[in-house]
Design an enzyme around this catalytic site. Structure first.
Site, mmCIF file in Angstrom:
data_model
loop_
_atom_site.group_PDB
_atom_site.id
_atom_site.type_symbol
_atom_site.label_atom_id
_atom_site.label_comp_id
_atom_site.label_asym_id
_atom_site.label_seq_id
_atom_site.Cartn_x
_atom_site.Cartn_y
_atom_site.Cartn_z
ATOM 1 N N GLY A 14 27.422 41.878 49.621
ATOM 2 C CA GLY A 14 26.965 43.205 50.014
ATOM 3 C C GLY A 14 25.795 43.153 50.974
ATOM 4 O O GLY A 14 25.754 43.886 51.983
ATOM 5 N N TYR A 136 38.352 35.547 34.169
ATOM 6 C CA TYR A 136 38.040 36.068 35.500
ATOM 7 C C TYR A 136 39.284 36.042 36.386
ATOM 8 O O TYR A 136 39.570 37.012 37.103
ATOM 9 C CB TYR A 136 36.921 35.221 36.117
ATOM 10 N N LYS A 140 41.222 39.244 38.220
ATOM 11 C CA LYS A 140 41.256 39.339 39.676
ATOM 12 C C LYS A 140 42.688 39.343 40.209
ATOM 13 O O LYS A 140 43.010 40.058 41.170
ATOM 14 C CB LYS A 140 40.464 38.180 40.293
ATOM 15 N N ASN A 165 34.607 29.478 48.274
ATOM 16 C CA ASN A 165 33.290 29.560 47.638
ATOM 17 C C ASN A 165 32.247 30.101 48.620
ATOM 18 O O ASN A 165 32.037 29.539 49.693
ATOM 19 C CB ASN A 165 32.864 28.171 47.148
ATOM 20 N N ARG A 215 35.575 21.047 47.792
ATOM 21 C CA ARG A 215 35.462 22.497 47.902
ATOM 22 C C ARG A 215 35.344 22.923 49.369
ATOM 23 O O ARG A 215 34.736 22.229 50.192
ATOM 24 C CB ARG A 215 34.231 23.010 47.144
#
EC number: 1.1.1.271
Length: 321
Positions: A14, A136, A140, A165, A215
């Site tokens: 945000g 989770y 989702k 990520n 990752r």
């Protein structure tokens, strides 16, 4: 005039969206970044009141109960129930308020544990997620199911993005809930600033796990630019992966090395293999994104780490809240 409501608007993504929108200053859009103080989105009446007040035409849905590996492992039921409530309240209220478009944020961690790589958008529902974060993940995944259901019944253009990520300024640095990069930044800062009588060359930074898992990471400002593009230009209910290229995948140990470099840390890095690794890899293909935005340049990983560490140091009190 578009009125864009951002749920979870005071968090990592945000704040990145807010920074990008401030720089762009679009004349035909008004943006409102809603945080937890605006409404408890697990409560339907509170969600409806927020939408009635702000009257959005478009929604970027970021709000979620989130946390790192160990927080997920210990609280799967809470992650499932809270996120189911949040997502259902937001999507149904958006429909009732006749919102033109909703873009919800998923995650590559929701993909099946046993799968072939690289993963792509067609593989979300192909098997159970990793057991460490199944609560989770299933919550989702159901956003994608709901998006299709709203489209099939009402013709709604409610869609989702699947970032890898995410990290950057305004991340969550609380040790009990942080993800890998903010967790490491916080622990490295403590190590560097405490016990000043001990030479730094003798200090040891511990990497949780073997350091071998791979990752992909995306810098929050890059993700914000891409999500704004999705809001304005992506006209499909099917999800789209917003991820750095496969070639930019790094090991957890390489993450620790980049953070050590950003802190100019001169001590040793060691791996504690008694800690869990989580999924070994979850390499995602961004072929769909590249077919639509072939020239988008992601921020260099080490540069983004340096910027994140700099923000953490300069906003230490805020970061620790």
């Amino acid at each position: 005039m578009k009125k864009v409501l951002v749920t979870g608007g005071t968090g990592l993504v945000g704040k990145a969206l807010e920074a990008v929108i401030k720089e762009q200053s679009p004349a035909d859009e008004q943006w409102y970044f809603a945080g937890s103080k605006d409404a408890d989105l697990t409560n339907l009446a509170a969600t409806q009141a927020l939408f009635a007040r702000e009257k959005p035409t478009h929604v970027i849905h970021l709000a979620a109960m989130v946390g790192g590996l160990f927080h997920n492992m210990n609280n799967n039921l809470d992650f499932l129930r809270n996120n189911l409530l949040i997502n259902d309240n937001v999507l149904q209220t958006a429909h009732e308020q006749d919102c033109v478009k909703v873009v919800s944020c998923l995650s590559t961690c929701i993909f099946p544990d046993k799968t072939s790589y690289p993963i792509d958008e067609t593989m979300v529902h192909n098997g159970p997620p990793h057991p460490s974060n199944y609560g989770y993940s299933y919550a989702k995944r159901l956003i994608d199911v709901q998006n299709h259901a709203y489209h099939d019944k009402y013709g709604r253009l409610y869609t989702s993005v699947i970032p890898c990520n995410i990290f950057g300024p305004y991340d969550n640095y609380k040790p009990e809930v942080s993800h890998v990069i903010p967790g490491m930044i916080n622990r490295m800062h403590q190590l560097v600033t405490e016990k000043l009588d001990v030479p730094e060359s003798e200090k040891v930074f511990t990497v949780f796990g073997s350091g071998k898992p791979l990752r992909q990471f995306v810098y929050s400002l890059d993700l914000a630019e891409l999500m704004i593009w999705v809001l304005r230009n992506y006209e499909s209910v099917e999800p789209i992966i917003l991820s750095a290229d496969e070639a930019q995948e790094v090991t957890i140990f390489e993450v620790a090395q980049a953070i050590a470099k950003a802190f100019n840390f001169k001590g040793k890095l060691v791996c504690d293999t008694s800690k869990a690794d989580g999924q070994y890899k979850k390499t995602a293909s961004n072929a769909k994104l590249r077919s639509l935005l072939p020239d988008y340049a992601f921020t260099d990983f080490e540069t983004a780490i340096e910027t994140s560490v700099k923000w953490y140091k300069e906003n230490y009190d805020q970061a620790r809240k």
